[in-house]
Write a protein that holds these residues in place. Structure first.
Motif, PDB file in Angstrom:
ATOM      1  N   ASP A  99       0.801  -5.456 -12.756  1.00  0.00           N
ATOM      2  CA  ASP A  99       0.254  -5.930 -14.208  1.00  0.00           C
ATOM      3  C   ASP A  99       0.488  -4.928 -15.176  1.00  0.00           C
ATOM      4  N   GLY A 100       0.302  -3.323 -14.894  1.00  0.00           N
ATOM      5  CA  GLY A 100       0.559  -2.568 -15.817  1.00  0.00           C
ATOM      6  C   GLY A 100       2.014  -2.448 -16.490  1.00  0.00           C
ATOM      7  N   ALA A 101       2.651  -2.643 -15.523  1.00  0.00           N
ATOM      8  CA  ALA A 101       4.390  -2.466 -15.927  1.00  0.00           C
ATOM      9  C   ALA A 101       4.506  -3.939 -17.050  1.00  0.00           C
ATOM     10  N   HIS A 105      -1.284  -8.774  -9.604  1.00  0.00           N
ATOM     11  CA  HIS A 105      -2.435  -8.723 -10.821  1.00  0.00           C
ATOM     12  C   HIS A 105      -3.620  -8.162 -10.139  1.00  0.00           C
ATOM     13  N   ASN A 106      -4.159  -6.791 -10.330  1.00  0.00           N
ATOM     14  CA  ASN A 106      -5.290  -6.220  -9.940  1.00  0.00           C
ATOM     15  C   ASN A 106      -5.996  -5.627 -10.826  1.00  0.00           C
ATOM     16  N   ALA A 113      -0.214 -13.343  -8.829  1.00  0.00           N
ATOM     17  CA  ALA A 113      -0.934 -13.142  -7.839  1.00  0.00           C
ATOM     18  C   ALA A 113      -2.139 -12.108  -8.022  1.00  0.00           C
ATOM     19  N   ILE A 114      -3.326 -12.556  -7.937  1.00  0.00           N
ATOM     20  CA  ILE A 114      -4.645 -11.834  -8.115  1.00  0.00           C
ATOM     21  C   ILE A 114      -4.879 -11.066  -6.604  1.00  0.00           C
ATOM     22  N   CYS A 115      -4.736  -9.718  -7.108  1.00  0.00           N
ATOM     23  CA  CYS A 115      -4.637  -8.926  -5.682  1.00  0.00           C
ATOM     24  C   CYS A 115      -5.618  -7.882  -5.551  1.00  0.00           C
ATOM     25  N   ASP A 116      -6.151  -7.419  -4.469  1.00  0.00           N
ATOM     26  CA  ASP A 116      -7.059  -6.814  -4.192  1.00  0.00           C
ATOM     27  C   ASP A 116      -6.495  -5.066  -4.719  1.00  0.00           C
TER      28      ASP A 116
END
Length: 597
Positions: free
Chosen positions: A443-445, A475-476, A544-547
Motif C-alpha cells: 500500500d505504500g508503493a 493493504h496493511n 487484500a487487508i493484511c496483517d
C-alpha cells in the motif's frame, strides 16, 4: 509540408520497430508532440500520469519484450522526473532510449525558464551514450547510436533535442566532411563463445567436485534448456537470483528457488554445502549467501566481461553468450557417480514447498500476506507476466510465487525502487498484449504512484487483446519492510509518524477510476478473489487487508536479528509481541516433522 526534425524522429523510431513511446507532453517537446499528430499516432503516444512512470513503463516494456523501451519527456522538470526509472534501467541492465527536450538554443546560458544542464544531469545515468542534437543532420546517427548502444550494452541512453531544433526543416546528412550519415536501423545480437582452451579449463574445475551448485540470473534466460542439461549432468541444484526467478520452472525438483535475504532455505544450504559452483548470467551481489571463500571451486559465464569475477573468486571466467557457451561446455562435463547430493537437494526442495504452504496457511489478523501470493500461485496462468514492488511484497513474490510454464516476472532488482510494479505491468501489457499481467504491490508503493496509474490502465485496456491486468495491493497501513528493518537491524520500535499510512479503500478508489475493485478481508475470500480477477474481461484491483506483523524472516535468521527484535519489543513497540508470536509460528514450520529427510 516539408518534414521537420520532429517528423524525422518518429520516422526513425518506426524504422527501429518502435510501436509505442511512453511519455508526458510539455512545451519543451512540442515539436515532437505535434509530429505524433501528423503521423497518425505512429508510434503510439502512451500518456502516463508522471514522467517517472513513463520511464518505468519503458523499463517494463523492455524487460518483457526483449526490445528497447522508449520514453519521452519535456525539458527541465520532465527530464528530471525520468531519472529514477532510467537508473532502474541502468542498474538492472535494461535497454531504454530516452528522448528529452531542451530550451531553445538561442536562450541557452541565459538562465531561461526550465533551462537545466541536461548533459551534466544525464552524464551518469546515460553514460553509455548521451548526445544533444543541435543541427538536423545529426539526428539519424544520434537516434541510431542511441538504439544500438542501448541494445548492445543493455543500458539506458539519451538523446537531447532543443525545442527549436525539433521544429526545423529536416535536412539529412550529406556524404561530406564533418557530417556523419548512418546505416539503416537494425542490430543482430552477437553469439560469442569463449576459446576452446578456456572451455576445457572450466570443465576441469566443474568436474573436480561431487557437490555441484548452479546460480542463474537474468543473463541465463535464453539458456534455460542448457542450464537444465548442465544440472542433470553435474547432479547440481539450481538457485536463482531475483532477476532470474523466471529462468527455470519451480516445478523442476532440483530448482531451489530464490537466493539471498529474500530467498529460500534450500538455496542457502545449497550454497553453504557445495564444493563446485557455476554462475550463469548473474551479478548477484550478496557474497555472504555464496559459498565461503575457498570452500568451492567456481566458474562464471557472462556476456559482459566487465561484470565477471566480481562476487566470488572464480577460477575460470567465460565471457560469452550463456546458451552458446553452455552448449560448448556440456560435452566436457561429467557428473558424480554418487547421486546422494542431488537426492538431498530434491528432498529439501520438496519439503520446503510443503513448509511454504504451512507458513502461508497460518492464521493472521486478518489475512496472512504470504497466503495472498500462495493462492495466486495455485491459480497462476501459465502465460502470465508478474511484476512485484519493493518492500515486503518482494519477499512474498520471491518465496511464494511458483513460476511454471511461460510465466515471466520481474521487479526493480538492483535499485529496489518503490512504485515500479504497476507501471511495469503497464509496460508488460504493451509488450505482451495477449497475456495477463499481475502486479503485486504494497500500500505504500500504491499510495506513492500506483493509484494514479490505475487511470492509465483504465484508459488503455481496450488496446490489449487480453484485457486482464490485475493489481493486488497488500493493504496493511504500514511501510512494512522498513518497519521490519528498524526492528531487526536497529533494535528500534516502530515509529508511527514515519511508518503509518493513511487507511483508504483501494477497491473503492479503483472503481472510481474505471477498474473493478475487490475487497478481501478474510483468508477464505482470497481464492475466489483471484479466480474472479483472472477470469474477468477487464482490469481488476484486489484490495487484500493484511496483517502488518507477519515478518519477512530471511532463510538464515541470525542471533543478532533476534536480539534486535527483542530490544524493539522491550522499548515499547506496540505491535512487537504480535510480531514475535507470528515470527515464531512461521519459523516453527521449518522444523515440524516432514520438513526434512
Amino acid at each position: 509540408m516539408a518534414a521537420t526534425v520532429g517528423d524525422e524522429v518518429l520516422s526513425r523510431l518506426r524504422e527501429w520497430g518502435v510501436e509505442q513511446v511512453f511519455g508526458y507532453p510539455g512545451d519543451g517537446i512540442n515539436g515532437i508532440v505535434t509530429a505524433f499528430g501528423r503521423a497518425d499516432d505512429r508510434p503510439r503516444f502512451i500518456q502516463s500520469r508522471h514522467e517517472e512512470m513513463s520511464a518505468f513503463q519503458a523499463v517494463g516494456y523492455a524487460k518483457f519484450s526483449g526490445r528497447a523501451g522508449v520514453c519521452l519527456a519535456t525539458s527541465g522538470p520532465g527530464a528530471i522526473h525520468l531519472l529514477n526509472g532510467l537508473y532502474d534501467a541502468k542498474l538492472d541492465h535494461v535497454p531504454v532510449v530516452a528522448i528529452v527536450g531542451q530550451t531553445e538554443r538561442s536562450a541557452m546560458g541565459g538562465a531561461y525558464q526550465q533551462e537545466v544542464d541536461l548533459q551534466q544531469l544525464y552524464s551518469d545515468v546515460a553514460s553509455d551514450y548521451l548526445v544533444e542534437v543541435n543541427v538536423a543532420q545529426q539526428l539519424p546517427n544520434a537516434i541510431d547510436r542511441a538504439f544500438r548502444t542501448a541494445l548492445s550494452r543493455r543500458a539506458p541512453t539519451a538523446v537531447i533535442i532543443p525545442g527549436d531544433v525539433q521544429e526545423e526543416r529536416y535536412t539529412p546528412p550529406a556524404h561530406a566532411f564533418k557530417q556523419v550519415p548512418s546505416s539503416p536501423p537494425g542490430l543482430a545480437a552477437p553469439t560469442a563463445v569463449p576459446p576452446e582452451a578456456e572451455i576445457a579449463r572450466a570443465a576441469e574445475v566443474l568436474n573436480s567436485g561431487s557437490k555441484a551448485a548452479i546460480l542463474v540470473g537474468q543473463g541465463a534466460r535464453g539458456a534455460a534448456a542448457e542450464v537444465e542439461d548442465a544440472a542433470a549432468v553435474m547432479g547440481a541444484g539450481v538457485a536463482k537470483a531475483l532477476l532470474g526467478k523466471d529462468v527455470l520452472s519451480d516445478d523442476l525438483p532440483f530448482v531451489t528457488g530464490a537466493i539471498g535475504l529474500l530467498g529460500t532455505r534450500p538455496s542457502y544450504e545449497l550454497m553453504r554445502d557445495c564444493d563446485t559452483l557455476l554462475i550463469v548470467g548473474s551479478n548477484f551481489p550478496y557474497s555472504q549467501f555464496l559459498p565461503e571463500f575457498g570452500r568451492a571451486r567456481a566458474v562464471q559465464i557472462d556476456i559482459d566481461g566487465s561484470l565477471i569475477g566480481m562476487r566470488y573468486p572464480t577460477e575460470v571466467n567465460l565471457v560469452g553468450d550463456a546458451a552458446a557457451t553452455l552448449r560448448a561446455l556440456l560435452p566436457r562435463l561429467a557428473g558424480p557417480t554418487d547421486r546422494a547430493w542431488r537426492e538431498r537437494i530434491e528432498d529439501n526442495v520438496a519439503a520446503w514447498w510443503r513448509t511454504m504452504e504451512q507458513q502461508a496457511m497460518l492464521d493472521a489478523d486478518p489475512v496472512n500476506p504470504m497466503r495472498v501470493v500462495w493462492e495466486l500461485s495455485e491459480r497462476l496462468p501459465e502465460d502470465a507476466v508478474v511484476t512485484a514492488d519493493s518492500g515486503s511484497a518482494a519477499n512474498w513474490y520471491a518465496r511464494f510465487l511458483r513460476v511454471r510454464g511461460r510465466v515471466r516476472g520481474s521487479l526493480s532488482g538492483t535499485l529496489a525502487s518503490m512504485g515500479c510494479a504497476v507501471p511495469y505491468a503497464i509496460g508488460a501489457k504493451f509488450a505482451q498484449p495477449d497475456r495477463p499481467a499481475i502486479a503485486i504491490t504494497g500500500d505504500g508503493a500504491m499510495q506513492m504512484n500506483g493509484l494514479a496509474e490505475l487511470m492509465t490502465i483504465s484508459r488503455y485496456a481496450d488496446r490489449w487483446a487480453d484485457p486482464r491486468c490485475v493489481v493486488c495491493v497488500l493493504h496493511n497501513n504500514d511501510l512494512n519492510q522498513v518497519t521490519w528493518e528498524l526492528r531487526a537491524m536497529g533494535g528500534a520500535p516502530r515509529f508511527d509518524e514515519s511508518q503509518r499510512l493513511p487507511d483508504v479503500s483501494y477497491a473503492d478508489l479503483a472503481r472510481g477510476m474505471g477498474v473493478e475493485g475487490i475487497a478481501v478481508r478474510s483468508p477464505d475470500e482470497l481464492g475466489p478473489a483471484w479466480e474472479r480477477a483472472l477470469s474477468a474481461d477487464r482490469p481488476v484491483l484486489i484490495d487484500a487487508i493484511c496483517d502488518p506483523e507477519v515478518p519477512p524472516i530471511p532463510p538464515h535468521a541470525t542471533l543478532e536479528q533476534a536480539k534486535s527484535i527483542l530490544e524493539a519489543v522491550l522499548k515499547g513497540d506496540e505491535g512487537g509481541l504480535h510480531l514475535v508470536a507470528q515470527g515464531l509460528r512461521t519459523k516453527l514450520q521449518e522444523f515440524l516433522p516432514g520438513r526434512r529427510r
